[in-house]
Design a protein around this motif. Structure first.
Motif, mmCIF file in Angstrom:
data_model
loop_
_atom_site.group_PDB
_atom_site.id
_atom_site.type_symbol
_atom_site.label_atom_id
_atom_site.label_comp_id
_atom_site.label_asym_id
_atom_site.label_seq_id
_atom_site.Cartn_x
_atom_site.Cartn_y
_atom_site.Cartn_z
ATOM 1 N N HIS B 299 0.932 -1.182 -0.092
ATOM 2 C CA HIS B 299 -0.022 0.061 -0.131
ATOM 3 C C HIS B 299 0.897 1.136 0.033
ATOM 4 O O HIS B 299 1.794 1.171 0.877
ATOM 5 N N GLU B 300 0.794 2.079 -0.952
ATOM 6 C CA GLU B 300 1.530 3.325 -1.039
ATOM 7 C C GLU B 300 1.722 4.197 0.291
ATOM 8 O O GLU B 300 0.764 4.717 0.707
ATOM 9 N N PRO B 301 3.059 4.258 0.847
ATOM 10 C CA PRO B 301 3.260 4.997 1.854
ATOM 11 C C PRO B 301 3.399 6.472 1.439
ATOM 12 O O PRO B 301 3.719 6.895 0.317
ATOM 13 N N PRO B 302 3.267 7.555 2.421
ATOM 14 C CA PRO B 302 3.566 8.835 2.220
ATOM 15 C C PRO B 302 5.128 8.632 1.897
ATOM 16 O O PRO B 302 6.087 8.175 2.385
ATOM 17 N N LEU B 303 5.734 9.877 1.231
ATOM 18 C CA LEU B 303 7.152 10.053 0.832
ATOM 19 C C LEU B 303 7.755 10.353 2.485
ATOM 20 O O LEU B 303 8.741 9.883 2.815
ATOM 21 N N PHE B 304 7.147 11.464 2.811
ATOM 22 C CA PHE B 304 7.480 11.817 4.268
ATOM 23 C C PHE B 304 6.442 11.555 5.317
ATOM 24 O O PHE B 304 5.185 12.132 4.857
ATOM 25 N N PHE B 305 6.382 10.829 6.542
ATOM 26 C CA PHE B 305 5.513 10.598 7.102
ATOM 27 C C PHE B 305 4.805 11.616 7.973
ATOM 28 O O PHE B 305 3.639 11.789 8.652
ATOM 29 N N GLN B 306 5.595 12.937 8.322
ATOM 30 C CA GLN B 306 5.134 13.925 9.298
ATOM 31 C C GLN B 306 4.274 15.030 8.213
ATOM 32 O O GLN B 306 4.836 15.792 7.646
ATOM 33 N N ARG B 307 3.172 14.565 8.364
ATOM 34 C CA ARG B 307 2.169 15.390 7.044
ATOM 35 C C ARG B 307 2.180 16.913 7.248
ATOM 36 O O ARG B 307 2.167 17.624 6.459
ATOM 37 N N ALA B 308 2.387 17.385 8.658
ATOM 38 C CA ALA B 308 2.089 18.585 9.019
ATOM 39 C C ALA B 308 3.347 19.563 8.215
ATOM 40 O O ALA B 308 3.342 20.669 7.819
ATOM 41 N N THR B 309 4.489 18.911 8.341
ATOM 42 C CA THR B 309 5.645 19.673 7.921
ATOM 43 C C THR B 309 5.485 19.583 6.340
ATOM 44 O O THR B 309 6.108 20.574 5.841
ATOM 45 N N VAL B 310 4.938 18.368 5.752
ATOM 46 C CA VAL B 310 4.820 18.362 4.266
ATOM 47 C C VAL B 310 3.963 19.660 3.731
ATOM 48 O O VAL B 310 4.298 20.017 2.853
ATOM 49 N N GLU B 311 2.836 19.831 4.669
ATOM 50 C CA GLU B 311 1.751 20.870 4.280
ATOM 51 C C GLU B 311 2.829 22.304 4.423
ATOM 52 O O GLU B 311 2.474 23.243 3.439
ATOM 53 N N ALA B 318 9.785 25.723 -2.436
ATOM 54 C CA ALA B 318 10.081 24.372 -2.536
ATOM 55 C C ALA B 318 9.281 23.258 -2.888
ATOM 56 O O ALA B 318 9.417 22.216 -3.037
ATOM 57 N N GLY B 319 7.839 23.709 -2.693
ATOM 58 C CA GLY B 319 6.650 23.030 -2.740
ATOM 59 C C GLY B 319 6.737 21.889 -3.951
ATOM 60 O O GLY B 319 6.321 21.008 -3.870
ATOM 61 N N ALA B 320 6.989 22.726 -5.144
ATOM 62 C CA ALA B 320 6.981 22.072 -6.387
ATOM 63 C C ALA B 320 7.983 20.808 -6.427
ATOM 64 O O ALA B 320 7.586 19.921 -7.002
ATOM 65 N N GLU B 321 9.163 21.088 -5.655
ATOM 66 C CA GLU B 321 10.037 20.040 -5.904
ATOM 67 C C GLU B 321 9.776 18.933 -5.124
ATOM 68 O O GLU B 321 10.022 17.811 -5.398
ATOM 69 N N LEU B 322 9.353 19.296 -3.983
ATOM 70 C CA LEU B 322 8.714 18.046 -3.054
ATOM 71 C C LEU B 322 7.645 17.129 -3.727
ATOM 72 O O LEU B 322 7.568 15.991 -3.810
ATOM 73 N N ARG B 323 6.709 18.026 -4.414
ATOM 74 C CA ARG B 323 5.736 17.193 -5.293
ATOM 75 C C ARG B 323 6.148 16.506 -6.303
ATOM 76 O O ARG B 323 5.800 15.402 -6.690
ATOM 77 N N ARG B 373 13.879 9.548 -0.422
ATOM 78 C CA ARG B 373 13.368 9.973 0.750
ATOM 79 C C ARG B 373 14.396 10.899 1.548
ATOM 80 O O ARG B 373 14.324 11.630 1.937
ATOM 81 N N GLY B 374 15.759 10.561 1.077
ATOM 82 C CA GLY B 374 16.839 11.463 1.346
ATOM 83 C C GLY B 374 16.749 12.706 0.719
ATOM 84 O O GLY B 374 16.975 13.792 1.515
ATOM 85 N N LYS B 375 16.361 12.932 -0.369
ATOM 86 C CA LYS B 375 16.259 14.122 -1.035
ATOM 87 C C LYS B 375 14.981 14.837 -0.533
ATOM 88 O O LYS B 375 15.209 15.997 -0.400
ATOM 89 N N ALA B 376 13.962 14.122 -0.239
ATOM 90 C CA ALA B 376 12.810 14.874 0.356
ATOM 91 C C ALA B 376 13.106 15.604 1.807
ATOM 92 O O ALA B 376 12.834 16.582 1.993
ATOM 93 N N ARG B 377 14.048 14.907 2.452
ATOM 94 C CA ARG B 377 14.600 15.412 3.866
ATOM 95 C C ARG B 377 15.157 16.652 3.541
ATOM 96 O O ARG B 377 15.334 17.729 4.105
ATOM 97 N N ALA B 381 14.312 20.354 4.785
ATOM 98 C CA ALA B 381 15.490 21.206 5.571
ATOM 99 C C ALA B 381 15.664 22.463 5.195
ATOM 100 O O ALA B 381 15.684 23.389 5.901
ATOM 101 N N ARG B 382 15.756 22.557 3.736
ATOM 102 C CA ARG B 382 15.925 23.866 3.151
ATOM 103 C C ARG B 382 14.653 24.733 2.976
ATOM 104 O O ARG B 382 14.933 25.931 3.476
ATOM 105 N N ALA B 383 13.569 24.112 2.973
ATOM 106 C CA ALA B 383 12.369 24.812 2.965
ATOM 107 C C ALA B 383 11.993 25.444 4.205
ATOM 108 O O ALA B 383 11.349 26.540 4.419
ATOM 109 N N VAL B 384 11.950 24.504 5.209
ATOM 110 C CA VAL B 384 11.331 24.825 6.558
ATOM 111 C C VAL B 384 12.693 24.771 7.374
ATOM 112 O O VAL B 384 12.843 23.643 8.139
ATOM 113 N N PRO B 385 13.484 25.611 7.866
ATOM 114 C CA PRO B 385 14.651 25.770 8.598
ATOM 115 C C PRO B 385 14.241 25.158 10.066
ATOM 116 O O PRO B 385 13.503 25.832 10.549
#
Lengths: 51, 565
Positions: B299-311, B318-323, B373-377, B381-385
């Motif tokens: 079952h497809e997991p989220p790329l990053f599990f902390q949803r609030a941070t993703v939002e 950097a949102g487009a990069e993450l998408r 997942r490493g790239k997403a992190r 880190a860059r988008a939300v210091p």
């Protein structure tokens, strides 16, 4: 709070014997360590089997 | 959270509070409050010891750890059974013979009052801060996922803990912990059954284990002597042994649990029960995480599990990069699932060659997914210091809230809150007791009535509860909370263990040398923490070794007559 009389049986060593079937605390300790060794051996075997 | 979840959650917590209040009727004097009347049986002691150690972080982080790094974390507990045997054979009989209320009381008889007060002070600082973190850590995670105000979650956990501890003391803390353990283990067992049932029909439990093994998660024992690998057989048998000796032998929140035994035999059996059951229990919790990992292979997991941070990242440039990374993640997930389905099918028909090919493909896709997942992190880190880029603590609770049925979600949130309550209750119980027995009674009011000490212990517990909740409010400033909990313990345990070991095994060494050795060792551990990258598990060994060596050297250098004068 100062050393109540309830301490007396403890000082006399009441209830010091390990439960059956263990004849001494040393036997019980040996069983715990042997269980650890067995767990490690089983986990090591599983690690090899599913590598 | 639906209405049924709320009924289960509130019902479970209310039942535990009501049970605690009912049992508190029997607690009328300081002896009963501080040492639990000393009539507890070994299974209550054993469960209480386990519930004290099992914090909410255990139930949130451990499955996430299995998801991220596999089962190797279990090796951290290999030293624990050995520690239980050593403590049962050496330290526990001494505590019983001396009839102490706290572990630190022993040090005054063996050394002097200043050494007793120093170790008690180190305990108060470390456990006081630790209690705050053990309330805040689950509060922030549960609040983030469920959208609750974190202040309210902290307040609810803190109020229940203070209520149970103040009203009932040691005995009621232990008795409520046995029921909390039942809720915790029952809830986790239900989660395990449900995650296995949610796997695809063609994936049996055996094949699920094979899938986890293929992706390197069944790394249960690692005998390699590498110092840069945190969990190996050797680090468990050395660092893990030292942590367990210090925690169970000198931390009042644990010592208080087994000193409430009816006899020395009951206390020993409680500790040995912990030694026998702890590794299977951790394996069980890790196995739940392992099955959640296998579930997320189909079952497809989220790329990053902390949803609030993703939002939050979505709202930045950097949102487009993450998408874009999420699109790649979906593609890689489909490739990996295809390879794993081929692996399972080949395994079912006994085709070893096809199974090996599918395994290689799945491993390649898994490597690609890890890189994503490493790239997403890095993007986060860059988008939300300052944002937490480790999401392992959110894996299990994300699974619970998204995939478990109504009612079970409430039960699993109750598991997490029960774990927070049980470990913090032991901490507050020990903080209140140590403050009264080691400080108040020795330096402020040496000869007051039993009633006076009972009221004082309760008042100090309320004060420590307030400090813990205040620190929980401050903890929001800490970047990496879970790591802070682990490091905090390791920074203080080594020197304390060193003092106790010198006390027990080096009878010629006197109080003043060990006192200064402990202060120097604590300074050295702070320096190691601030200036080096040595893994925190080694702090215990370093701090302990410095105390033993320095105390021996100072004692040899100091003239004997000066000490006795």
């Amino acid at each position: 709070m100062a050393n109540p009389a309830a301490d007396a049986p403890r000082a006399a060593g009441e209830g010091e014997a390990p439960p059956a079937p263990f004849r001494s605390w040393r036997e019980l300790y040996a069983m715990v360590i042997a269980s650890l060794a067995l767990v490690v051996v089983v986990l090591a075997a599983l690690t090899r089997a599913y590598r | 959270m639906r209405a049924l979840d709320w009924v289960v959650l509130v019902g479970t917590l209310a039942a535990i509070v009501a049970y605690g209040a009912w049992k508190s009727r029997q607690v009328n004097d300081a002896e009963a409050w501080l040492r639990g009347g000393r009539d507890l049986r070994w299974w209550t002691i054993g469960l209480s010891i386990m519930a004290t150690q099992a914090s909410a972080v255990t139930f949130l982080s451990t499955p996430g750890q299995a998801y991220e790094d596999g089962m190797g974390f279990v090796q951290f507990y290999f030293g624990l059974p050995v520690a239980m045997v050593i403590l049962s054979a050496t330290i526990v009989p001494i505590y019983y013979r001396l009839k102490v209320y706290t572990a630190y009381e022993y040090l005054e008889g063996r050394f002097d009052r200043k050494t007793r007060l120093l170790t008690a002070l180190l305990f108060l600082v470390q456990r006081g801060l630790g209690a705050g973190l053990s309330i805040y850590a689950p509060a922030i995670i549960v609040s983030t996922v469920l959208g609750w105000p974190v202040g309210w979650t902290t307040l609810v956990i803190g109020t229940i803990v203070v209520g149970i501890t103040v009203s009932g003391g040691t005995k009621v803390v232990s008795q409520t912990q046995t029921w909390q353990m039942a809720v915790m283990l029952g809830g986790m067992a239900l989660a395990l059954v449900l995650v296995i049932r949610a796997l695809p029909a063609e994936v049996s439990t055996g094949q699920a284990v094979r899938v986890a093994g293929a992706l390197g998660k069944l790394n249960l024992v690692d005998f390699s002597p590498r110092l840069d690998t945190r969990y190996t057989f050797w680090s468990g048998m050395t660092g893990g042994l030292f942590v367990a000796l210090a925690y169970f032998g000198t931390d009042q929140s644990q010592v208080q649990r087994y000193l409430s035994g009816g006899t020395l035999a009951e206390s020993r059996l409680g500790l040995l029960m912990n030694g026998l059951v702890k590794i299977p229990m951790q394996l069980f919790i890790l196995f739940v995480g392992l099955m959640v990992f296998v579930f997320y292979q189909f079952h497809e997991p989220p790329l990053f599990f902390q949803r609030a941070t993703v939002e939050r990242v979505y709202a930045t440039p950097a949102g487009a990069e993450l998408r874009a990374l999420e699109v790649d993640h979906a593609r890689v997930f489909a490739e990996k699932r295809g390879a794993l389905e081929r692996l399972v099918a080949a395994s079912r028909r006994g085709d070893a060659d096809a199974e090996a090919r599918a395994k290689t493909e799945a491993q390649a896709a898994d490597g690609e997914d890890r890189a994503l997942r490493g790239k997403a992190r890095a993007v986060i880190a860059r988008a939300v210091p300052g944002a937490e880029t480790k999401d392992a603590d959110y894996v299990f609770i994300t699974y619970v809230t998204r995939h478990l049925p109504t009612g079970v979600v409430g039960l699993l949130i109750a598991v997490i809150l029960c774990a927070a309550i049980s470990s913090t209750a032991s901490a507050l119980n020990a903080l209140g007791s140590t403050t009264v027995v080691d400080f108040y009674k020795t330096t402020v009011r040496p000869a007051a009535s039993d009633r006076h000490y009972l009221v004082a212990a309760k008042l100090f517990t309320v004060v420590w509860g307030a400090i813990a909740m205040a620190f929980a409010a401050f903890a929001a400033q800490l970047d990496n909370l879970i790591q802070a909990v682990n490091i905090l313990g390791s920074v203080f345990y080594g020197p304390t263990l060193g003092v106790f070991l010198v006390g027990f095994f080096l009878p010629r060494v006197r109080g003043t040398p060990v006192f200064w050795a402990a202060i120097a060792a604590q300074g050295a551990v702070f320096a190691v923490f601030a200036l080096s990258s040595i893994g925190f598990l080694w702090y215990n060994v370093i701090g302990c070794a410095i105390v033993v060596v320095l105390a021996l050297a100072l004692d040899a250098a100091a003239p004997r007559a000066a000490e006795t004068a």
